[in-house]
Enzyme design. Structure first.
Site, PDB file in Angstrom:
ATOM      1  N   TYR A   1      -3.193  -0.480  10.279  1.00 24.99           N
ATOM      2  CA  TYR A   1      -3.166  -0.890   8.871  1.00 24.99           C
ATOM      3  C   TYR A   1      -1.801  -0.572   8.258  1.00 24.99           C
ATOM      4  O   TYR A   1      -1.199  -1.413   7.572  1.00 24.99           O
ATOM      5  CB  TYR A   1      -4.271  -0.177   8.098  1.00 24.99           C
ATOM      6  CG  TYR A   1      -4.263  -0.444   6.616  1.00 24.99           C
ATOM      7  CD1 TYR A   1      -4.806  -1.613   6.095  1.00 24.99           C
ATOM      8  CD2 TYR A   1      -3.728   0.484   5.724  1.00 24.99           C
ATOM      9  CE1 TYR A   1      -4.805  -1.866   4.729  1.00 24.99           C
ATOM     10  CE2 TYR A   1      -3.726   0.247   4.362  1.00 24.99           C
ATOM     11  CZ  TYR A   1      -4.262  -0.923   3.863  1.00 24.99           C
ATOM     12  OH  TYR A   1      -4.249  -1.165   2.514  1.00 24.99           O
TER      13      TYR A   1
ATOM     14  N   SER B   1       0.866  -1.174   0.000  1.00 26.88           N
ATOM     15  CA  SER B   1       0.000   0.000   0.000  1.00 26.88           C
ATOM     16  C   SER B   1       0.897   1.216   0.000  1.00 26.88           C
ATOM     17  O   SER B   1       2.056   1.146   0.410  1.00 26.88           O
ATOM     18  CB  SER B   1      -0.881  -0.001   1.256  1.00 26.88           C
ATOM     19  OG  SER B   1      -1.493   1.259   1.460  1.00 26.88           O
TER      20      SER B   1
END
Length: 248
Positions: A152, A139
């Site tokens: 996250y 990500s």
């Protein structure tokens, strides 16, 4: 002989988009997801495009179920050439001290333990096969966390480290690993995070996110396939697919 690709998180979003693109290119597909209904639909759609495709329902954080999808891939197609470590979740946007232990455990199980277990059980197959390529969906948060997204981000930093470690430790055995790092992507993964989204959280996220162009899952899938096809030269690296967002 057709190459075999295993994709986790294949029912929706980036996993589904990548599977359907590969279905038109002559690959055998093993599609893994906990969402059986949508996973089976992805399988049927891939088959309609001409691919040989198998769906295996699995919780990627359960080692026995990981062993099962790996065994099913080998039993059905003989080996695994490419592994797309794509399954992942988000939890509600919160400051670190506001996360519950249950939220922490859940996201660590899916986003970090799941990829580890997949790598652990796929690599022996690749070693026996003479090599292979692992693609990890990291990500833009693996470069820089956005606000209210600390856990996250931690999972994606760690998955980037897995990618670099595989690139370092297995290249002489012709096993390669590449991370693909998208930013704003039009999928459903963020829905569970937005339950805590309000004006304050939204402003902080916006302020901590550089200017970028939103991408579709189909567009990011092209980068996944590029990484797959160029694993030897890209091994151990992270491809920034953040739509122009620059990281120091």
């Amino acid at each position: 002989m057709k190459k075999v690709v295993v994709i986790t998180g294949a029912a929706t979003g980036l996993g589904r988009a990548t599977a359907l693109k590969l279905a038109t290119q002559g690959f055998n597909l093993v599609l893994v997801d906990f969402n059986e209904q949508q996973g089976l639909q992805t399988m049927k759609d891939a088959q309609a495009l001409g691919a040989e495709a198998l769906f295996v329902k699995a919780d990627v954080s359960n080692e026995e179920e990981v062993k099962h999808y790996v065994a099913q891939a080998v039993e059905t197609f003989g080996t695994i050439d490419f592994f797309f470590n794509n399954a992942g979740i988000m939890v509600p946007f919160r400051l670190l001290h506001d996360y519950t232990t249950e939220e922490y455990n859940r996201i660590m199980d899916i986003n970090l333990k799941g990829p580890f277990l997949g790598i652990k059980h796929v690599i022996p197959v690749m070693l026996a096969n003479g090599g292979g390529t692992i693609i990890n969906t990291v990500s833009s948060n693996s470069f820089k966390p956005t606000a209210y997204n600390g856990i996250y981000s931690a999972t994606k930093h760690a998955l980037a480290a897995f990618t670099k470690s595989i690139g370092q430790d297995y290249q002489e055995q012709q096993i390669y690993a590449v991370g693909v790092a998208p930013n704003t992507m039009q999928t459903t993964i963020a829905q569970s995070a937005t339950v805590t989204l309000d004006a304050t959280v939204g402003a902080a996220i916006h302020a901590s996110t550089g200017k970028n162009i939103a991408a579709t899952a189909d567009e990011v899938a092209e980068s996944m396939i590029f990484a797959m096809e160029n694993g030897k030269l890209l091994t151990g690296s992270i491809i920034n697919c953040a739509g122009g967002e620059i990281y120091n």
